[in-house]
Design a protein around this motif. Structure first.
Motif, mmCIF file in Angstrom:
data_model
loop_
_atom_site.group_PDB
_atom_site.id
_atom_site.type_symbol
_atom_site.label_atom_id
_atom_site.label_comp_id
_atom_site.label_asym_id
_atom_site.label_seq_id
_atom_site.Cartn_x
_atom_site.Cartn_y
_atom_site.Cartn_z
ATOM 1 N N HIS A 23 26.846 1.222 -59.715
ATOM 2 C CA HIS A 23 26.156 2.335 -59.057
ATOM 3 C C HIS A 23 25.756 1.946 -57.634
ATOM 4 O O HIS A 23 24.776 2.429 -57.080
ATOM 5 C CB HIS A 23 24.922 2.773 -59.859
ATOM 6 N N TYR B 299 16.216 12.838 -61.811
ATOM 7 C CA TYR B 299 16.792 11.610 -62.367
ATOM 8 C C TYR B 299 15.716 10.609 -62.781
ATOM 9 O O TYR B 299 15.944 9.752 -63.643
ATOM 10 C CB TYR B 299 17.718 10.954 -61.334
ATOM 11 N N ASN B 300 14.541 10.685 -62.167
ATOM 12 C CA ASN B 300 13.488 9.695 -62.393
ATOM 13 C C ASN B 300 12.411 10.203 -63.342
ATOM 14 O O ASN B 300 11.267 9.748 -63.295
ATOM 15 C CB ASN B 300 12.859 9.284 -61.054
ATOM 16 N N HIS C 148 20.928 13.495 -65.387
ATOM 17 C CA HIS C 148 21.016 12.041 -65.533
ATOM 18 C C HIS C 148 20.657 11.639 -66.959
ATOM 19 O O HIS C 148 19.972 12.374 -67.681
ATOM 20 C CB HIS C 148 20.097 11.344 -64.522
ATOM 21 N N SER D 256 18.532 9.711 -68.023
ATOM 22 C CA SER D 256 17.083 9.709 -68.266
ATOM 23 C C SER D 256 16.605 11.027 -68.847
ATOM 24 O O SER D 256 15.617 11.068 -69.604
ATOM 25 C CB SER D 256 16.347 9.428 -66.956
ATOM 26 N N ASP E 246 24.801 8.112 -64.748
ATOM 27 C CA ASP E 246 24.098 6.830 -64.989
ATOM 28 C C ASP E 246 24.072 6.418 -66.458
ATOM 29 O O ASP E 246 23.215 5.621 -66.870
ATOM 30 C CB ASP E 246 22.661 6.867 -64.451
ATOM 31 N N ASP F 35 17.467 4.486 -65.217
ATOM 32 C CA ASP F 35 16.972 5.163 -64.021
ATOM 33 C C ASP F 35 15.500 4.831 -63.834
ATOM 34 O O ASP F 35 14.711 4.870 -64.793
ATOM 35 C CB ASP F 35 17.142 6.676 -64.150
#
Length: 724
Positions: A376, A492-493, A566, A568, A282, A287
């Motif tokens: 994405h 990822y978050n 990711h 993030s 990403d 994200d």
């Protein structure tokens, strides 16, 4: 070649010089490989490059067999617990080929020094075979006693747990089969409530020809006791291992390479390296952040509260500078999977400005780049989000409504064109789809999008990333082979440690504790928590050490598959770096400079997996023949199948130097041709084979080894438990 790139070298920051392996001749002498040992009739015998593993169903022989399997080293297993097994006699062990005596096995692995009943004809046959052909024997786990050149472990030595102990490689071990290690061999203690290791520590019997290679302090004494050592007696050589292990434990993973090097004299089919690659998904996009009140991520298809807006996490230019500086300090290269729409949209929304992309483009050559599709987009079935969890939408006729070939192709091509226009160093055959979409996703989408393969062909994609947690085997999708990637439990978050811990708690605690209940529904989940972690300390105290241990286990397992995180995780509090640092720092402390982490890109990882599969299929089908006669190794394999082989330094093929140096030996993949592969081993001054005279203490093969203790943490690998 087997290692096309060793990266920039992990140990740039090291100041001290380590003890290197001795000369080629000294190494071969230490490993005990008798070049050109003559048979009784004066004929140099043929020694087949295959290992005999005699198993009792225990974890130690299972671990060695798994090591051989992963490396691609042919072996034959005889299970002593199986009815109808072959009888180990002279005819099973040796014969004659074209008038030349042949030893069918270059090494013998036994569960202990003598797993047979007293007076066993099978043990007598093995003893005679080992004497006749100078074949080494590995005692996978045996009791310390005079029959193996050691004093009894009970009494003058020690018998008990080594959980949390740090053993050491001796000077003889460092100059010989374990020279790829820095010295320390930590024994794991992953769960204080479970016994994970057991060992017998003792010193050699007076007068015994015994050389300790790995040892540990005997509790309550000033002496150190052997854990791995070589015992020469009765015209034979044994590698005596007096601790128990399974194939997953770090202490075995550290020593496995040396055990194989010792038993084969550093000459065997197959190869083993320590790999580590990290994909960052990403990049250029953003994200969405975890919401601790909703216990989901606004912006995701399964988090649909209309009153909560997504909260995006996106790297900054400063994060790029940090990443490049980190790479330089570690001698390591990250693979960046990018989504160009993230930058295009950001510029449109900010008057053409995008400091993040500008900074990345200024240092583009510092990284490796992978096409991650333009937006994405989800490239599988159309997602019906009117239900939770989502399901595949259907057409009016009831068929699955798939993302079209044109849509998939556009996502791939647009992103590639953007990357080429901006000078990214791309490999066009590599692709990571968003969420690995297009590939099957169970339970909602149990098959691949049928339009995925044709779209990959349209764009020349040959290496397609997949999620190892749900699709672990390499397989073909249209023209492409998958490259399974390990997901790291750095979410990822999450850009901050506290939100990472909050989500981790929700996933891995019980419903009664406010969690998802996944562990109640699936007791096999290995990261379950007995209680929630402290959001202030849980990341550093629990998640980082755990994820470091898991990833390092992959690195030590001759496993080239990459890990993925990711963008993030490189932003805000940059929570990925403690895990990556943990892996690389621990690795650096364990291994010598000649055994660096091998840092491959996706294409090369895929090719490694493909070659391994073809090689193993040929071995399993009995289509590989390999042997050495004196200083010459000959390998016959199906034409077109690449042959992996590990040899001593100085080996040549067709007069040219063979292989790449790694861990004190050399190895390579060589495509098989119509003519057999011929390798010339280096000339070396090797001591004569051991004397065939009986041992001074009168012990022999007629005394079976006593029972040894195997703790629960070895028979059943210890789960990933929180530390107290």
């Amino acid at each position: 070649m087997l290692t096309p790139s060793l990266g920039r070298g992990l140990d740039r920051m090291k100041r001290s010089m380590r003890t290197a392996l001795c000369t080629v001749g000294a190494l071969i002498a230490t490993l005990g490989w008798p070049v050109g040992t003559a048979h009784a009739d004066g004929t140099t015998p043929r020694i087949d490059l295959r290992v005999l593993v005699v198993s009792d169903g225990g974890p130690a022989t299972g671990a060695i067999a798994a090591e051989l399997e992963k490396a691609g080293t042919p072996y034959t297993e005889v299970d002593l617990e199986q009815s109808g097994r072959p009888v180990i006699d002279a005819g099973f062990l040796a014969d004659t080929v074209d008038g030349r005596p042949r030893a069918r096995y270059q090494a013998v692995v036994l569960p202990d020094d003598n797993p047979f009943p007293a007076g066993s004809a099978e043990m007598a046959a093995l003893v005679e075979y080992e004497r006749t052909y100078a074949i080494p024997q590995v005692d996978a786990y045996t009791y310390a006693r005079p029959e193996v050149g050691l004093q009894y472990g009970v009494g003058s030595g020690y018998a008990g747990s080594l959980d949390g102990t740090t053993a050491e490689v001796t000077a003889a071990g460092r100059s010989g089969p374990f020279g790829y290690l820095d010295g320390a061999v930590p024994f794991e203690d992953n769960d204080p409530a479970i016994s994970e290791s057991y060992a017998y520590l003792s010193t050699p019997v007076a007068g015994a020809d015994f050389t300790p290679y790995v040892q540990a302090q005997i509790p309550g004494r000033s002496a150190k006791g052997s854990l791995v050592g070589e015992y020469r007696h009765d015209g034979r050589r044994e590698l005596v291992v007096t601790f128990v292990y399974n194939q997953h434990q770090q202490q075995f993973r550290l020593l496995a390479r040396g055990i194989v090097a010792w038993m084969t004299g550093g000459v065997h089919l197959g190869a083993s390296h320590n790999y580590f690659a990290v994909h960052v998904d990403d990049v250029l996009a953003a994200d969405d952040r975890w919401n601790s009140e909703l216990n989901c991520t606004p912006g995701d298809v399964d988090c649909t509260d209309p009153d909560v807006e997504p909260d995006p996490i996106r790297m900054t230019a400063a994060d790029v500078d940090h990443a490049t500086a980190w790479q330089d300090s570690r001698g390591f290269t990250l693979d960046l999977a990018y989504n160009a729409a993230g930058s295009v949209d950001h510029r449109e929304e900010n008057g053409g400005a995008d400091e993040l992309t500008d900074r990345f483009l200024a240092v583009r050559d510092e990284f490796r780049w992978i096409n991650h599709t333009y937006t994405h987009a989800f490239l599988g079935c159309r997602q019906d989000t009117s239900v939770v969890p989502w399901r595949c939408a259907t057409t009016a006729g009831g068929a699955v409504d798939w993302t079209s070939r044109t849509e998939i192709s556009d996502e791939i091509a647009l992103n590639r064109v953007w990357g080429e226009t901006n000078g990214l160093p791309l490999e066009n055959g590599e692709l990571v789809t968003g969420e690995h979409s297009g590939l099957k996703v169970t339970p909602q989408q149990p098959e691949d999008n049928p339009h995925l393969g044709p779209a990959l062909a349209d764009n020349g994609v040959t290496w397609l990333a997949s999620d190892n947690s749900r699709d672990p085997g390499q397989r073909r999708v249209g023209p492409a082979l998958t490259v399974p990637r390990y997901p790291m439990n750095v979410f990822y978050n999450a850009g901050r440690a506290a939100e990472q811990v909050d989500e981790y708690n929700w996933i891995y605690t019980s419903r009664a504790q406010g969690g998802s209940g996944i562990c109640e529904d699936n007791p096999a989940t290995t990261t379950c928590l007995p209680e929630p972690l402290d959001t202030a300390t849980g990341y550093a105290d629990h998640i980082v050490p755990l994820e470091t241990r898991i990833a390092l286990g992959h690195v030590l397992g001759n496993d080239p598959r990459p890990h993925f995180i990711h963008q993030s995780n490189l932003a805000e509090e940059r929570i990925a770096y403690p895990v990556l640092d943990g892996v690389l720092e621990q690795y650096s402390a364990l291994f010598a400079d000649d055994t660096p982490v091998v840092n491959l890109r996706q294409r090369d990882i895929g090719a490694e997996l493909e070659r391994r599969a073809a090689w193993q299929a040929a071995v399993d089908a009995g289509r590989v023949t390999a042997y050495r006669i004196g200083g010459t190794v000959t390998v016959e394999a199906p034409e077109g199948v690449a042959v992996p082989a590990t040899m001593t330094a100085g080996t040549t093929a067709g007069g040219a130097a063979y292989g790449d140096a790694y861990a004190g030996l050399v190895s390579a993949w060589t495509p098989a041709a119509a003519q057999p592969l011929a390798l010339a081993l280096p000339p070396a001054s090797v001591p004569a084979a051991p004397s065939a005279a009986p041992s001074a203490d009168g012990t022999g093969p007629s005394s079976p080894a006593p029972d040894t203790r195997v703790p629960a943490g070895v028979t059943e690998p210890v789960p990933y438990a929180p530390q107290s």
